[in-house]
Write an enzyme that holds these catalytic residues in place. Structure first.
Site, short mmCIF file in Angstrom:
data_model
loop_
_atom_site.label_atom_id
_atom_site.label_comp_id
_atom_site.label_asym_id
_atom_site.label_seq_id
_atom_site.Cartn_x
_atom_site.Cartn_y
_atom_site.Cartn_z
N GLU A 67 12.44 -9.44 1.69
CA GLU A 67 11.71 -8.22 2.04
C GLU A 67 12.59 -7.00 1.82
OE1 GLU A 67 9.21 -8.27 5.55
OE2 GLU A 67 10.07 -6.38 6.21
N TYR A 78 11.11 9.20 1.20
CA TYR A 78 11.15 8.17 0.15
C TYR A 78 11.79 8.62 -1.16
CZ TYR A 78 7.95 5.86 3.36
OH TYR A 78 7.39 5.28 4.47
N ARG A 106 13.33 4.88 12.24
CA ARG A 106 12.11 5.69 12.17
C ARG A 106 11.25 5.48 13.42
NH1 ARG A 106 9.33 5.04 6.59
NH2 ARG A 106 8.27 6.91 7.36
N HIS A 164 12.73 -2.52 1.87
CA HIS A 164 12.14 -1.22 2.20
C HIS A 164 13.05 -0.13 1.69
CE1 HIS A 164 9.19 -3.07 4.81
NE2 HIS A 164 10.16 -3.84 5.25
N ALA A 193 3.13 -0.59 4.89
CA ALA A 193 2.74 -0.61 6.31
C ALA A 193 2.23 -1.98 6.76
CB ALA A 193 1.69 0.47 6.57
N ASN A 205 7.86 -5.57 -0.85
CA ASN A 205 7.84 -4.42 0.05
C ASN A 205 6.40 -4.31 0.52
OD1 ASN A 205 7.76 -2.03 1.42
ND2 ASN A 205 8.86 -0.83 -0.12
N ARG A 243 4.78 11.08 -2.52
CA ARG A 243 4.51 11.01 -1.08
C ARG A 243 5.79 11.21 -0.27
NH1 ARG A 243 4.78 4.72 1.03
NH2 ARG A 243 4.07 5.50 3.02
N PRO A 264 0.80 -1.22 0.00
CA PRO A 264 0.00 0.00 0.00
C PRO A 264 0.83 1.28 0.00
CG PRO A 264 -0.09 -1.08 2.14
CD PRO A 264 0.57 -2.04 1.20
N ASN A 265 0.32 2.24 -0.75
CA ASN A 265 0.87 3.61 -0.85
C ASN A 265 2.15 3.70 -1.67
OD1 ASN A 265 -1.16 4.88 0.82
ND2 ASN A 265 -0.23 3.77 2.52
#
Ligand code: DQA
Length: 148
Positions: free
Chosen positions: A98, A23, A107, A100, A77, A74, A18, A10-11
């Site tokens: 995985e 990012y 963070r 990111h 969230a 990825n 964004r 998502p996103n």
């Protein structure tokens, strides 16, 4: 040619627009292009899939066996929340890496836990769009059983 699937959660369709300080400016299309080029040079056909829906991501994971040699994911969230995505990864006998863009460990506290990483072969984070390329390299080495 062996196939690799990249799953973006998502996103991630909003990359380039964004939270650019976190990012960066690079959009998803460019990330997919670079990953495909890198994979191609290693002998893989790299496909990609993005969804904002947990159920579509789970369906995409279920469909990976017999088609893909491995998957880069990825989970966005869902990394921090989704036992369902984790269970889907466990349900298929396909290696996952995985990735990111950001370093989730530097963070907010809620990002420090990945519920999905323990069922993946490993995790790469913090290298921006390069995380995807490094993920493909890691998956390739895993598939080749290659060591330094
Ligand atoms: C992310 C990190 C997650 O915490 C976040 O929810 C994202 C992007 C990353 O690539 O850095 O959507 O997965």
């Amino acid at each position: 040619m062996k196939k690799i699937l990249i799953i973006h959660g998502p996103n991630l369709n909003m990359l380039g627009k964004r939270e650019r300080t976190v990012y960066g400016d690079v959009g998803l299309e460019e990330i997919n292009k670079k990953a495909a080029k890198y994979g191609q040079a290693l002998g893989y056909d790299v496909e990609n899939f993005q969804s904002n829906s947990e159920s579509d991501i789970i369906d995409a994971i279920h469909a990976t066996p017999e088609i893909y040699a491995g998957v880069i994911i990825n989970p966005g969230a869902f990394t921090h929340t989704s036992y369902a995505v984790r269970d889907a990864i466990t349900a298929v006998n396909v290696p996952f890496v995985e990735v990111h863009l950001s370093n989730i460990y530097s963070r907010e506290e809620f990002r420090h836990t990945s519920v999905t990483a323990p069922v993946c072969a490993g995790q790469i984070c913090g290298f921006g769009p390069e995380s995807y390329v490094l993920g493909i390299e890691a998956l390739h080495r895993l598939l080749q059983n290659k060591k330094i």
